[in-house]
Design an enzyme around this catalytic site. Structure first.
Site, PDB file in Angstrom:
ATOM      1  N   VAL A 116       0.843  -1.213  -0.112  1.00  0.00           N
ATOM      2  CA  VAL A 116       0.097   0.152  -0.096  1.00  0.00           C
ATOM      3  C   VAL A 116       1.048   1.239   0.139  1.00  0.00           C
ATOM      4  O   VAL A 116       0.485   2.434  -0.199  1.00  0.00           O
ATOM      5  CB  VAL A 116      -0.912   0.059   1.306  1.00  0.00           C
ATOM      6  CG1 VAL A 116      -1.995  -0.952   1.130  1.00  0.00           C
ATOM      7  CG2 VAL A 116      -0.051   0.000   2.591  1.00  0.00           C
ATOM      8  N   ASP A 117       2.126   1.165   0.514  1.00  0.00           N
ATOM      9  CA  ASP A 117       3.049   2.342   0.563  1.00  0.00           C
ATOM     10  C   ASP A 117       3.482   2.813  -0.992  1.00  0.00           C
ATOM     11  O   ASP A 117       3.936   3.904  -0.992  1.00  0.00           O
ATOM     12  CB  ASP A 117       4.202   1.958   1.393  1.00  0.00           C
ATOM     13  CG  ASP A 117       3.881   1.443   2.868  1.00  0.00           C
ATOM     14  OD1 ASP A 117       2.865   1.952   3.241  1.00  0.00           O
ATOM     15  OD2 ASP A 117       4.626   0.758   3.323  1.00  0.00           O
TER      16      ASP A 117
END
Lengths: 419, 419
Positions: free
Chosen positions: B143-144
């Site tokens: 998700v980063d």
């Protein structure tokens, strides 16, 4: 028959479906244009009526009104402004009637919770006393689900669906991670006085041992040792523990958990809600790694995940409000009546406002499990139908499409009025 | 051709679509059953390989595997367990090869972020040194959004869509309430090192003055006075202010906002994230009533609102991983290549793991507006396609349906191994 105007206002905390009720009211008014002329909406709720700040809804397109059905929050603006008793605030009540008279408003639709039901009733009583022919109908709305008589309060079902879904999804997340990382996840939900929304989190679990492992209700005195014992048991048995906690969780003496009186290094009151407070206790007592979330406005604005049942009911009570008004039924609230649990069947019936105002519906004790940490089968039977069905909004460029209103103002006819 | 087995494992923080990659890997393996025999999944990621705790995926039904596409989190369990350099952890790397040899595993699919790309590369190098014929492919996920080479990291687009939608919805809520109540809403989002997710919040605003009025990035030193000036300006101009703040927001000296060193009355470190800290500052400096939310796991688990683009890409990189492996391309990562912004077109190409491992992709400074409080048009062009399209999961009883796996364990053949 003679044609008169209608006034509609939104009151108090908004919901994912209050605009669906607005849509129901306005579309029904448009269908009855032989008797209802213009619909005026209060800009920022009842304040709009008091200050004669009226939005001419008749100038909005049919498309814009239809889009209200899938637009969260209060499209005309809401307000937290409670009219007190008639003796104290008589000039305000009289001002309302004065504004209604100036704009030939004979139908008053007030969309809100318990307080606005009370206001609606008082306006109705005063107009009668003053000899002004007004039909006042209260359209129920509140995520708190605390209105009496009605099976549930429109707005609640969608929050319930959002919280149950979020609990389910976050539980899968922590279940994946717990072998080497987070052991406890705490989700804080709304409901300062009643545990209805917290109870909805329990719908995520469908079998024995399914998360959430604990639901912490405002109705049950918080017992730190008992909670810690259950958290530890859950982590030992399942590898992790999911907790849904009401923002209203409190100790036996009534103190809220979140209101611990702690101060920071600068002497300010400690910030933060119940979730971080509880997570901190768990870390301190049991040493477990935790994550916590506070859904706040996200839960009550989440139209993207609304319950279809809730949307349908919100629209239906709006529509019914107009029918009741045209039927001459004054000082009423369209209430949802449950006909059966499974399959869920319901209808809308008129309830006298006198029976609604100043009465709150609390969670029955037998909806909470005896140990205080979960819901009973009876509660599940009540809640389950309310989250049924999806009613996804249309999306554009990856985001939900929302109603864009023109909000033309009605020309003022009266002198200014100071609140 | 000879048939050998494959191993698949999930690594690090999970996402709404990592199981869609699992689905891509497993379905592609099933389509190539002439060359790939069984697929074994590591129970709790790489730990499953080390401890020989393997799930026999071949015993899962096609329906269960298909359902992975719409199931959030890590269905086989993930872990935060980083293998260090080969010198320090040589026995662990050797153990991996030993387990692979014992179970005739010749294909290694490792689904994770930067750390697992590095592990994947090392496993590949050691197997070569040890003369064991292994094809190692890294399947990107985080998700980063900090993986290099690939246009974006699968998992990010869905968080971005969730945060943009939630920001839009909550903004409508506060806009309705601000006349008499809440003036400031703060949403805290993930991203400790990079502001990608915070930037996605800005997609909620599409025109000048639209909320969010401030985005607070970890890349920009937090300047309390500057932030307060903007908050005040927004409240005066719009009536309210919506802020999206990254959990990684920090002062010039690198201290996190949330890590203020404050202690409560018992001497414990102050709990709570950036959102309550920032909200408290606003109350203190400007006196505004506020609400705040911390999305935490909700944002990365929200499969109910996944981006279709993200789901498609997550599946595609899983599928491509198998094709690369069968093509004999060792130590590669399927990377998403952007062909055009609008309409968004992309393809998947092989990138050498040596170019991926130990490199992070940061937000370019020209993606952040000069004033530091929003995104540029360039950033919007990059982000906008990633949230396009919806891919709602099927629902049952009002809740998302998720994959139910049998998770049959493979019989152990080796002596126990202590981590």
């Amino acid at each position: 028959m003679a044609q008169h105007n209608a006034f509609y206002a939104q009151s108090g905390g908004v919901t994912a479906v209050i605009n669906a009720s607005a849509c129901g009211v306005i579309e029904a008014c448009r269908r009855h244009d032989d008797r209802i002329g213009k619909v005026y909406a209060g800009h920022n709720g009842i304040i709009g009526a008091l200050t004669e700040d009226l939005i001419d809804v008749s100038q909005e397109s049919d498309e814009a009104i239809a889009a209200l059905r899938h637009t969260p929050a209060g499209a005309f603006g809401s307000c937290r402004y409670k009219l007190k008793d008639i003796e104290t605030h008589r000039t305000q009540y009289e001002r309302l009637i004065e504004v209604f008279r100036a704009h030939d408003i004979r139908y008053f639709f007030y969309n809100g919770g318990g307080d606005s039901a009370d206001t609606c009733l008082k306006v109705s009583q005063l107009s009668e006393k003053m000899g002004y022919p007004l039909t006042a109908i209260h359209v129920p709305k509140t995520v708190d689900n605390d209105l009496p008589i009605t099976d549930n309060s429109p707005g609640f079902g969608s929050v319930a669906k959002y919280i149950a879904t979020s609990t389910l999804e976050a539980s899968l997340d922590i279940a994946s991670m717990c072998a080497t990382s987070t052991k406890v996840f705490v989700l804080e939900v709304m409901g300062r006085h009643a545990g209805w929304i917290a109870a909805a989190g329990a719908l995520a679990g469908q079998g024995e041992g399914d998360p959430p492992h604990l639901v912490i209700f405002p109705e049950i005195d918080f017992d730190r040792a008992a909670v810690m014992a259950r958290v530890e048991e859950s982590v030992k048995k399942c590898g992790y523990c999911v907790i849904v906690v009401s923002e209203g969780a409190r100790y036996e003496d009534g103190t809220f958990l979140a209101d611990s009186g702690n101060t920071d290094a600068f002497g300010h009151r400690q910030l933060g809600g119940v979730a971080p407070t509880l997570a901190g206790m768990i870390k301190q007592d049991l040493g477990y790694k935790y994550h916590w979330a506070v859904a706040d406005y996200l839960q009550r604005a989440a139209r993207h995940l609304a319950s279809k049942t809730d949307v349908d009911q919100a629209y239906a009570v709006g529509e019914k409000a107009v029918e009741l008004a045209l039927d001459g039924q004054n000082a009423k609230m369209p209430a949802i009546k449950r006909i059966s649990d499974e399959p869920y069947a319901w209808t809308v019936e008129a309830a006298p406002l006198a029976d609604v105002a100043n009465r709150e519906k609390f969670m029955p004790r037998d909806f909470i499990r005896e140990d205080g940490f979960g819901i009973t089968e009876q509660c599940r039977r009540y809640l389950a139908p309310l989250i049924q069905g999806e009613d996804f909004p249309p999306f554009e460029n990856g985001l939900p499409k929302v109603a864009k209103l023109a909000k033309h103002r009605v020309e003022r006819k009266l002198p200014e009025f100071k609140l």
